[in-house]
Scaffold this motif. Structure first.
Motif, PDB file in Angstrom:
ATOM      1  N   LEU A   1      15.991 -55.352 -80.617  1.00  0.00           N
ATOM      2  CA  LEU A   1      17.314 -55.895 -80.318  1.00  0.00           C
ATOM      3  C   LEU A   1      18.003 -55.080 -79.231  1.00  0.00           C
ATOM      4  CD1 LEU A   1      18.704 -56.818 -83.851  1.00  0.00           C
ATOM      5  CD2 LEU A   1      17.879 -58.379 -82.077  1.00  0.00           C
TER       6      LEU A   1
ATOM      7  N   SER B   1      16.754 -55.836 -75.851  1.00  0.00           N
ATOM      8  CA  SER B   1      17.038 -57.179 -75.351  1.00  0.00           C
ATOM      9  C   SER B   1      18.522 -57.462 -75.149  1.00  0.00           C
ATOM     10  CB  SER B   1      16.465 -58.228 -76.316  1.00  0.00           C
ATOM     11  OG  SER B   1      15.072 -58.053 -76.490  1.00  0.00           O
TER      12      SER B   1
ATOM     13  N   CYS C   1      20.739 -59.012 -91.446  1.00  0.00           N
ATOM     14  CA  CYS C   1      20.425 -60.151 -90.570  1.00  0.00           C
ATOM     15  C   CYS C   1      20.320 -61.440 -91.368  1.00  0.00           C
ATOM     16  CB  CYS C   1      19.107 -59.886 -89.844  1.00  0.00           C
ATOM     17  SG  CYS C   1      18.574 -61.237 -88.780  1.00  0.00           S
TER      18      CYS C   1
ATOM     19  N   THR D   1      20.445 -64.469 -84.953  1.00  0.00           N
ATOM     20  CA  THR D   1      19.933 -64.902 -83.655  1.00  0.00           C
ATOM     21  C   THR D   1      19.644 -66.394 -83.716  1.00  0.00           C
ATOM     22  OG1 THR D   1      17.608 -64.437 -84.197  1.00  0.00           O
ATOM     23  CG2 THR D   1      18.896 -62.647 -83.197  1.00  0.00           C
TER      24      THR D   1
ATOM     25  N   LEU E   1      22.085 -63.491 -79.536  1.00  0.00           N
ATOM     26  CA  LEU E   1      22.423 -62.620 -80.653  1.00  0.00           C
ATOM     27  C   LEU E   1      23.932 -62.681 -80.905  1.00  0.00           C
ATOM     28  CD1 LEU E   1      21.730 -60.383 -82.734  1.00  0.00           C
ATOM     29  CD2 LEU E   1      22.105 -58.719 -80.891  1.00  0.00           C
TER      30      LEU E   1
END
Length: 1124
Positions: free
Chosen positions: A251, A254, A297, A331, A360
């Motif tokens: 993460l 990115s 998440c 995401t 995200l």
């Protein structure tokens, strides 16, 4: 759509929608005496304009059954709108009502039979649409009861004081109409209920590969993995699965997660915790991050469409499940639509050139806390200082805050207001407003009336956002913040200006800009009339309107926009080429008020031309599509990411564009608008001692050698600026020759630029290659002759029919000192100090190679269909780069034949249905029916400064390319000409067979009011003051003077085309020809005296009077009814 039943048993299928101004008359007719008793006398238009939320219940025939208006403060003068909260809590049992969770009903009207059903449906829809809303209150000056329909949904608030205020207070609770969902752990028994939802939304997930995945997901729950469902009436209507096992490294690779500590836990050494003061002072320097994750998440999420607005009910449950984690993340694919759950989350910016096709979203647990907005006080100084520490222009913010504390005014004496955002006594945001002193200028120069009725807003209700800072964790409260500031400041509109980087007016501290952009609507600039101010005298518009100000992009936040949702679009749209077509395409997307494009990228060789002022650079002609001022007024900086570099490759499989320097730009939709560029000339290499003709030497070879430092190929303003700087530094004081090589109007504008720099004409050599098909670059032989005379007078050396043969006689090329050409009858060799190349215009080689290597169809140009599509469904193209497929049998037509700005707009209109839920998807015709290419109507425009100091403008209708035959001479019998080129006042007009102006040519020694003249194109000569009749009667001796007369100014107005349409509607029933030739039929009716009846004449006079009255700020030179 839903069905409601009247008191008499009649059923109607209804929709609850936002109210529009067009509803006002029908709403007014529904106001009953009982409504007047409850709400008092109301101005419906004013309510619609000022309400935070106004909704209308309409049936399938669009008949209005009911209407309701909601504000963020009580009705009337019962209490000051800034102090309703303490008033309500003091006199009534309303301690849980806050500005965040409460609205007030200011009007409800309905058809009597449907009143009870309508009010319930409206309340359900309002609670459903506004997630944070818990209560709707009604304070009425009428101390009696409510009408029966309202009595069904409102209950009285208990009084706490006696005697209290003379009013009645009622409340409506969310739980009665749209209750919160119950969240609990998922059980295997929920399988069938959830699978039903999956079946209904099958497009979101393919279940054929994993038929038991849901059962396995529920059974696999442990301390790191949880699955929850939301239920309504005992039935599971949604599911959410969570995990605390998050790959933070990927993460962070990115996405830009530095503001969230990389989603790692923050740790302060125990030695620093002895004293709270020591901890606070040294935290920044001593704390560090562990490798432990601080995020949970969301892996899977689905919910019944009827309950999706209550998705937010999952969030408190998530943080209760994981009390040690501060962040919740999710995401989603870039091409998916944003669902209501994400409205509470913050989108994280992806890192550059990351091809991960995911977005995200992050939410901090602090985002669940309630926020308070209040006026700033002196005690807030330290907290605000800490909040803005390290931000760009933070000193400017702090200085204005000090001025607010001291005098309530800025350094110019303009009133300031400051507000802070507070969460549990901690300041997390600040907003400083400044009185909007230029509201007349803004109204005249920007289309704010697309969003507000200006006459319903007092001047003091407009304010400018001077500074704005808000912590990222509270972004989802931005709209509430602006709503509260409007209430507390007693404003109705907030404006935010974004100045270009080259202007010094940029001194506002705004962090984060996207928070403002997400809440505001971009306001289009208006085309301006260029006034003959001296001739108008006291009849000119106000100085506040005509004064010259630095250009800026404008955004607007009004009361009714604070609850207007925007649709975020995360689809990655990459535009290659900052051409007129590409910029026009981006302009349309950026000005969509209800859409927010988060992933617009522009790939441009030299960046964005709006980053610097280029009004006086020269060298190249102009299409008058975008000036530096025009670009500064567009919101491209706040909406578009600019990647500087050339496209050198397209990977269709991985869906990314490779840019020079190795940068990869991922895309979901790619739009190629590179246009055509001048190429570095490739010498033929011929030995000049041998004889050869130019015809044999014209080859398409590409130059691959080193480019001399004094050879400039000019394609854009960046190239021109670089050449201008080099000339001033290295050439002006020398006696070397300047060689300008190429065909087209640009070589003449380049020569004029050299002459204007003070370079003597005898040092300039204009070398013209053989023209193609004998076509002149000027649309008028008079202009061509005048330019040739001016060049001769300036002693510029002209060499015709020459082809470049050698540079430096084939020796070392840098610097370039001599150039040789083949020509008739003998070769030409010139000494050269600078070589300006404007030849060989075509597709850039890197663009061609990228297109060709990616196996897109290329046939001298990139081949497209009539809907802009290439052979790849994800790649579109427009502009001169393209040609239509040969299957259309229309080789004479291409986008190069049309106005590039119009083509770009049509491309945007073609793609918008893919992203805009309010538009129906375009139905593509079957291949056997797709046989027509689109044709466009707007003018082709060419202009520039020509030798002799002439200002040149040529406007003509689009025309097909003449591929084979000799050039068609323009018709001279329909032309109207005044002045002469020699005297610098040449003006030529041509009308078509319908007496519409189709060609305009100006050659003048005085500056041209270009925007005025562009508005003349396509107008009938009758609308231009009986132009043709007066000219042929010998009454017009100077068209420049004729079009400076005050009557013309109404035609130049940007809303004149709307006025034309209104006149066409008045006359539409008179002749059937209207449907074929609307403008012509209008004129014919006037000519045939079709307005003999009094009603038609009255309608015509009324329309003219309304047009002049409504636009009196820009057209004060016209007398209006009642003025004399």
């Amino acid at each position: 759509m839903r069905t409601i039943t009247s008191s008499s048993g009649e059923e109607e299928t209804v929709t609850v929608r936002r109210s529009e101004s067009a509803d006002a008359q029908e709403i007014d007719s529904l106001i009953s005496p009982s409504a007047l008793d409850v709400f008092g006398r109301v101005n419906v238009i004013h309510l619609l304009e000022k309400a935070n939320l106004a909704v209308t219940l309409a049936n399938e025939k669009e008949d209005i059954l009911a209407h309701a208006c909601f504000f963020d403060h009580p009705v009337g003068d019962l209490v000051d709108q800034t102090h309703w909260e303490p008033f309500l809590q003091k006199h009534f049992s309303a301690e849980t009502c806050t500005p965040l969770n409460t609205l007030f009903l200011h009007l409800f009207v309905a058809q009597p039979d449907f009143a009870e059903a309508s009010v319930k449906e409206i309340m359900r829809a309002v609670f459903n649409a506004i997630v944070e809303l818990e209560f709707i209150c009604l304070l009425s000056p009428n101390v009696g009861g409510l009408e029966p329909a309202l009595d069904e949904v409102f209950e009285p608030l208990q009084r706490l004081t006696d005697p209290g205020p003379r009013c009645s207070a009622f409340i409506c609770h969310r739980e009665e109409h749209c209750p919160k969902l119950h969240i609990r752990p998922a059980r295997v028994e929920d399988h069938d209920d959830i699978m039903r939802i999956f079946a209904e939304q099958a497009k979101l997930l393919s279940l054929s590969d994993q038929p038991y995945f849901l059962s396995e997901l529920i059974e696999a729950q442990d301390e790191k993995n949880h699955t929850a469902v939301c239920e309504s009436d005992g039935v599971a209507v949604g599911l959410l699965s969570l995990t605390s096992d998050v790959d933070l490294k990927r993460l962070n690779d990115s996405f830009e997660l530095s503001e969230f500590d990389g989603l790692y836990k923050r740790v302060v050494p125990a030695a620093q915790c002895d004293s709270r003061e020591t901890q606070q002072e040294e935290t920044q320097s001593t704390e560090h991050f562990t490798e432990n994750s601080n995020a949970v998440c969301i892996q899977s999420f689905i919910i019944d469409k009827n309950y999706e607005t209550r998705s937010v009910d999952f969030i408190p449950y998530v943080f209760n499940l994981f009390p040690d984690f501060d962040f919740c993340i999710i995401t989603v694919p870039t091409t998916s639509s944003e669902f209501p759950l994400l409205q509470s989350f913050l989108r994280v910016l992806p890192r550059a050139s990351i091809s991960l096709a995911r977005e995200l979203y992050v939410l901090h647990r602090d985002g669940l806390k309630s926020v308070e907005v209040r006026p700033a006080v002196a005690a807030d100084r330290p907290a605000v200082s800490d909040l803005v520490k390290g931000l760009r222009l933070n000193e400017s913010l702090l200085q204005d805050l000090e001025r607010f504390y001291e005098t309530r005014r800025d350094q110019d004496g303009v009133a300031l207001q400051a507000f802070v955002v507070q969460v549990h006594s901690q300041v997390v945001g600040i907003l400083i407003l400044r009185d909007e002193q230029d509201i007349k200028y803004i109204c005249a120069h920007y289309n704010i009336e697309n969003f507000i009725y200006f006459s319903h807003h007092r001047h003091e209700e407009h304010a400018q956002i001077r500074h704005f800072v808000l912590k990222r964790s509270f972004q989802h409260f931005s709209k509430h913040l602006f709503k509260e500031v409007l209430r507390l400041a007693r404003r109705s509109c907030l404006f935010h200006r974004i100045y270009p980087s080259f202007h010094s007016q940029e001194n506002s501290c705004v962090h984060h800009l996207d928070f403002v952009v997400n809440c505001a609507v971009p306001v289009r600039p208006r085309s301006q009339i260029i006034y003959p101010l001296e001739e108008l005298g006291i009849n000119a518009p106000s100085r506040q309107i005509t004064q010259d100000q630095a250009p800026f992009a404008l955004s607007l936040i009004s009361r009714k926009l604070t609850m207007e949702p925007k649709v975020p679009v995360n689809t990655r749209i990459v535009v290659v080429g900052a051409s007129d077509t590409g910029l026009s395409f981006l302009e349309v997307l950026c000005f969509c008020p209800h859409l927010r494009f988060n992933n617009l990228t522009l790939v441009s060789t030299n960046g964005f031309s709006g980053d610097y002022d280029h009004e006086h650079v020269g060298f190249l002609s102009t299409s008058h599509a975008y000036s530096s001022r025009d670009l500064a007024q567009l919101p491209l900086h706040s909406c578009v990411t600019v990647v500087t570099g050339k496209m050198v490759g397209i990977n269709r499989k991985s869906k990314h564009v490779l840019v020079s320097g190795g940068v990869k730009v991922p895309y979901d939709h790619l739009v190629l608008c590179t246009g055509l560029q001048y190429q570095v000339p490739c010498p033929t290499g011929l030995d000049l001692n041998q004889s050869a003709t130019n015809i044999r030497l014209q080859t398409g070879s590409r130059y691959t050698g080193p480019v001399p430092s004094n050879l400039f190929t000019l394609n854009d303003l960046h190239d021109c600026s670089a050449a201008l700087r080099w000339l001033r530094a290295n050439f002006m004081e020398l006696e070397d020759n300047a060689v300008v090589y190429g065909n087209g109007i640009d070589v003449f504008t380049a020569v004029e630029t050299l002459l204007s720099l003070g370079i003597r004409g005898n040092r300039i050599h204009l070398v013209l290659p053989p023209p193609k098909l004998g076509v002149s670059c000027f649309g008028d032989p008079v202009v061509e002759k005048a330019v040739a005379t001016a060049l001769e007078k300036a002693e510029v050396q002209i060499h015709r029919n020459c082809l470049l043969a050698q540079m430096n006689d084939g020796e070392h090329l840098d610097p370039l000192t001599s150039v040789s050409f083949t020509s008739e009858p003998e070769p030409l060799r010139l000494q050269c100090g600078v070589f300006i190349n404007l030849s060989n215009k075509g597709v850039d080689y890197d663009a061609f190679k990228s297109i060709n290597d990616s196996f897109l169809v290329f046939d001298s140009r990139l081949v497209i269909s009539s809907n802009f599509q290439t052979s790849d469904s994800a790649i579109f193209s427009a502009g001169p780069l393209t040609k239509f497929s040969r299957c259309y049998y229309a080789d004479e037509w291409s986008h190069a034949s049309f106005n590039s700005k119009e083509v770009g707009r049509d491309l945007a209109a073609m793609l918008l249905p893919l992203f805009d839920p309010t538009l129906e998807a375009t139905v593509e015709p079957p291949p056997e029916m797709d046989r027509l290419v689109p044709l466009y109507k707007q003018a082709k425009i060419q202009g520039g400064k020509l030798p002799g100091g002439f200002n040149y403008l040529h406007v003509t209708k689009p025309s097909a390319a003449n591929l084979t035959g000799p050039p068609v001479k323009p018709l001279q019998d329909s032309g109207m000409v005044t002045g002469r080129a020699e005297t610098g006042n040449y003006f030529c007009l041509h009308l078509d067979c319908y007496d519409l102006l189709e060609t305009l040519t100006c050659l003048s020694l005085k500056p041209l009011p270009v925007s005025n003249y562009l508005s003349l194109f396509g107008k009938h000569q009758q609308l231009l003051g009986q132009l043709s009749i007066r000219y042929h009667q010998g009454l017009i001796h100077d068209l420049y003077s004729f079009f400076t007369q005050s009557w013309c100014l109404a035609v130049y107005h940007d809303r004149f085309s709307d006025f034309e349409q209104e006149l066409q509607q008045i006359t539409s029933n008179a002749v059937s020809a209207f449907y074929l030739y609307p403008k012509q039929s209008l004129i014919r009716e006037i000519e045939d005296d079709r307005f003999k009846d009094a009603e038609s004449r009255a309608s015509l006079r009324s329309s003219v009077a309304k047009y002049l009255t409504y636009n009196r700020n820009l057209l004060p030179m016209f007398a209006r009814p009642g003025q004399l």
